[in-house]
Design an enzyme around this catalytic site. Structure first.
Site, PDB file in Angstrom:
ATOM      1  N   ARG A 225      -3.660  10.017  10.183  1.00 14.25           N
ATOM      2  CA  ARG A 225      -3.090   9.946   8.982  1.00 14.25           C
ATOM      3  C   ARG A 225      -2.163   8.796   8.979  1.00 14.25           C
ATOM      4  O   ARG A 225      -1.554   8.533  10.074  1.00 14.25           O
ATOM      5  CB  ARG A 225      -2.268  11.233   8.362  1.00 14.25           C
ATOM      6  N   HIS A 273     -10.449   4.352   5.078  1.00 10.43           N
ATOM      7  CA  HIS A 273     -10.341   5.632   5.256  1.00 10.43           C
ATOM      8  C   HIS A 273     -12.106   6.415   5.042  1.00 10.43           C
ATOM      9  O   HIS A 273     -12.260   7.121   4.375  1.00 10.43           O
ATOM     10  CB  HIS A 273      -9.699   6.211   4.124  1.00 10.43           C
TER      11      HIS A 273
END
Ligand code: NAP
Length: 310
Positions: A225, A273
């Site tokens: 993250r 992502h």
């Protein structure tokens, strides 16, 4: 009694999930009604994604559990209207996808592929890469995805270290734990892979101080993250050559804004992502099994500890 299950993922996910979840619930013998449009007061379980329609759980007065389709739960954990158990996604498809992505990007660095992909301007400079056994790779986070990735890297022969909150034992992986273990995990790392969850305790795990613990020129791969890295510290370390290159899949703000310095940085690779995604067929199995368990009075799998944030 029939368990009412509300699908509250992204609306465009419903056509794929509906038949798979219904088939899996039937296969497990769960008496269930699965829909994407229940009245809130009739719902027993919510199959949830932050990209779906629900942000307030208050109207769901008979809710038994929320089953997240995402592995990372940092967006739902702080939601005070959620008072029932929350599970996160752990499934074989996510693990396989992440392992492939991590191994691919590690091999890119290890083999020095860029030098040949980008060309060498007519210079014939044979320099064979070292063997994996001469390369140290550290995985920060030894949960479902970190352990799968560390095992695959160890199977290729890399010297693999790992770091987690609690002490682990994984064949072929030197495991460190806790605040003191981080320094040892980073000290030899040619390549660092971040597979920690985004929690208050993991924010800026890589900062000016910890980046300085790495060997000069170390490479960073972050499919975890964005907040795990202090971006300013990383940019400074890339600028000074302390860090050789970074491959970043996740960011504090997504999509990464066009003006962000990562886009144009010669020593940063941005991926949008895509390291690994939840696959419908394997996810449906986990979700159905968890509902079966809860209905049978058995413990839920992959329960989130909301005090820890993951
Ligand atoms: P997980 O099973 O919950 O594992 C998390 C690991 O991090 C555990 O080993 C845990 O330690 C460790 N950890 C947590 N807090 C820590 C701390 N303060 N200090 C040291 N270690 C700490 O999670 P996972 O399924 O492997 O997934 C990891 C993350 O990958 C997710 O949270 C998500 O953010 C990210 N992800 C990204 C993508 C993508 O496409 N880019 C896809 C899926 C997931 P313990 O083992 O001691 O608990």
């Amino acid at each position: 009694m029939t368990a009412n299950i509300l699908f509250a993922g992204r609306p465009d996910g419903w056509p794929a999930y509906e038949p798979l979840l219904k088939a899996e619930l039937a296969r497990l013998g769960v008496d269930a009604d699965l829909r994407n449009d229940f009245a809130p007061e009739d719902v027993d379980y919510i199959v949830y994604a932050p990209s779906g329609p629900i942000s307030d759980f208050t109207p769901f007065t008979r809710l038994k559990a929320v089953l997240s389709m995402w592995a990372g739960v940092e967006k739902i954990v702080p939601n005070k209207s959620l008072t029932v158990p929350l599970t996160r996604m752990v499934d074989t498809g996510l693990e396989q996808g992440m392992t492939e992505w991590v191994v691919g990007h590690t091999l890119r660095y290890h083999l020095g592929m860029d030098a040949h992909i980008h060309g060498q301007n007519g210079h014939w400079e044979p320099q064979a890469p070292p063997l994996a056994r001469d390369r140290c790779v550290t995985v920060l986070g030894l949960g479902a995805l970190g352990t799968a990735s560390a095992r695959a890297l160890a199977a290729l022969g890399f010297q693999v270290s790992g770091w987690s909150r609690s002490q682990k034992e994984i064949n072929g992986v030197t495991c460190h734990a806790g605040a003191d273990g981080l320094k040892a995990a980073l000290a030899q790392a040619d390549i660092v892979i971040l597979l920690l969850p985004d929690t208050p305790a993991t924010e800026n795990t890589l900062n000016a101080e910890t980046l300085a613990m790495l060997p000069k020129g170390a490479k960073i791969i972050n499919p975890g993250r964005g907040p795990l890295i202090d971006d300013d510290a990383l940019l400074a370390a890339l600028g000074s050559g302390r860090i050789g290159h970074a491959t970043l899949d996740v960011f504090r703000v997504e999509p990464l804004p066009p003006e962000h310095p990562y886009w144009a940085h010669p020593n940063v690779t941005v991926t949008p992502h895509i390291a690994s995604e939840t696959r419908e067929s394997t996810a449906a199995e986990v979700i159905a099994e968890n509902i079966r368990r809860n209905e049978a009075g058995e413990p839920l799998l992959h329960l989130v500890d909301r005090s820890l944030g993951y």
